[in-house]
Design an enzyme around this catalytic site. Structure first.
Site, PDB file in Angstrom:
ATOM      1  N   ASP A   1       8.134  -0.939   8.666  1.00 17.91           N
ATOM      2  CA  ASP A   1       8.119   0.233   7.809  1.00 17.91           C
ATOM      3  C   ASP A   1       9.558   1.148   8.048  1.00 17.91           C
ATOM      4  O   ASP A   1       9.624   2.360   8.053  1.00 17.91           O
ATOM      5  CB  ASP A   1       7.174   1.104   7.765  1.00 17.91           C
ATOM      6  CG  ASP A   1       6.116   0.470   7.182  1.00 17.91           C
ATOM      7  OD1 ASP A   1       5.581  -0.484   6.522  1.00 17.91           O
ATOM      8  OD2 ASP A   1       4.042   1.278   8.008  1.00 17.91           O
TER       9      ASP A   1
ATOM     10  N   GLU B   1       1.392   0.839  -1.803  1.00 15.00           N
ATOM     11  CA  GLU B   1       1.887   2.429  -1.146  1.00 15.00           C
ATOM     12  C   GLU B   1       3.206   2.083  -0.671  1.00 15.00           C
ATOM     13  O   GLU B   1       4.102   0.792  -1.589  1.00 15.00           O
ATOM     14  CB  GLU B   1       0.747   1.801   0.101  1.00 15.00           C
ATOM     15  CG  GLU B   1       0.980   0.407   0.632  1.00 15.00           C
ATOM     16  CD  GLU B   1      -0.412   0.691   2.176  1.00 15.00           C
ATOM     17  OE1 GLU B   1      -0.593   1.700   1.953  1.00 15.00           O
ATOM     18  OE2 GLU B   1       0.095  -0.899   2.731  1.00 15.00           O
TER      19      GLU B   1
END
Ligand SMILES: *[C@@H]1O[C@H](CO)[C@@H](O)[C@H](O)[C@H]1NC(C)=O
Length: 323
Positions: free
Chosen positions: A29, A196
């Site tokens: 991420d 997401e």
């Protein structure tokens, strides 16, 4: 038959190779930014108090350079014992200060908060934690995967995952939400609402909303099967606060979303992406992926870890494509 073979080859080669990386190429991420003072690149990753990697080039050599919050967050969540298990850093620079949004959460639940830390240099030991930004709790969304953007002089935080997918809320300041109510900006109604990791940026007349569709690598015990894994999608809007559509004009609140980057070659499940406005190269897409091992005949992802990937972006008919 030949036509089919041709189509297959065309599809298999749909994406150019990722850019090179030397040194420490771990990323999970990732949040990336160039330091204003000297152009040094900082890459931040999920886990262990948020790790810091630095380099003088996007290509590396990248070096591990400590962590952002060595003592973890000051946010308390019942059921979350590890205060250093922080996710999905998002960094921007404003008024001589670097702001980092991060997540503390119990995976697979809406027991989550978005926090913020600040620094003048981004070096280890320079970060101050300010705790939660104060997004109101609501069963409609999950308070994870923050992404800050400024639109017409107002500041917003994009966030969200699963349940009703992606949301946006206006901020009173980079440290606090204030009294605004979050609104939905993207939703996939077709199946499991798996959107997401929003990352929005402006280019020309549009705001582009990128996000990760599908399952993140560590979400289930087994790595996501081919077809269910992360891929990077894109939508765009003139206002940046709603009315996002894909290339076909389908609303991104009604399952629209165009492909930007999916599994290809040795790159499996690209996601957790962002776009850096590189001082030399212009807009560059960066992401994490699982390397597929060439020697592995089953083409299973290398579960030893996530790796950092990047590609320059070009524009075709008003839409970004990887170079
Ligand atoms: C919506 O979800 C379906 C089923 O998971 C998936 O095949 C599709 O790619 C998703 N679309 C977008 C735009 O994310």
């Amino acid at each position: 038959m030949f036509a089919l073979l041709f189509l297959f080859i065309a599809l298999a080669c749909a994406y150019p190779n990722r850019g090179p990386c030397t040194g420490n190429c771990f990323a999970h991420d990732p949040g990336m930014i160039q330091r204003a003072s000297d152009g040094k690149y900082f890459r931040f990753s999920t886990g262990n108090g948020i790790s810091i990697m630095t380099s003088n080039s996007l290509r590396g050599p990248w070096e591990a350079d400590g962590v952002v919050l060595p003592d973890g967050t000051k946010i308390h969540l019942d059921g979350v014992d590890n205060k250093k298990d922080l996710w999905a850093p998002d960094v921007h620079y404003q008024d001589d200060t670097y702001y980092m949004y991060y997540v503390t959460s119990q995976i697979g639940t809406r027991n989550s908060q978005i926090g913020v830390a600040t620094s003048k240099t981004m070096e280890k030991g320079s970060w101050t934690d300010h705790g939660a930004v104060g997004i109101p709790a609501n069963d409609a969304y999950n308070r994870i995967d923050p992404n800050w953007i400024t639109i017409n002089g107002k500041q917003y935080l994009n966030f969200g995952s699963f349940w009703n997918d992606l949301y946006q809320v206006e901020m009173e300041s980079p440290l606090k939400i204030g009294s605004a109510t979050p609104h939905q900006i993207a939703f996939n109604e077709t199946l499991n609402h798996r959107e997401e990791a929003a990352f929005m940026f402006q280019h020309g007349d549009f705001y582009y909303l990128t996000y990760s569709s599908g399952l993140a690598g560590g979400y289930t015990a087994d790595y996501p099967a081919t077809g269910a894994e992360y891929e990077i999608k894109v939508c765009r809007s003139k206002t940046g606060t709603g009315e996002f559509v894909d290339k076909e004009g389908t609303s991104c609140q009604k399952s629209g979303g165009s492909n930007l980057l999916s599994s290809h070659g040795q790159v499996y499940a690209p996601g957790g992406q962002g776009v850096i406005q590189d001082q030399h190269l212009g807009p560059v897409l960066y992401y994490h992926y699982y390397p597929l091992n060439k020697k592995n005949e089953n083409k299973q992802p290398d579960t030893s870890g996530y790796a950092y990937g990047w590609n320059e972006l070009a524009w075709e008919n008003g839409w970004p494509v990887v170079k």
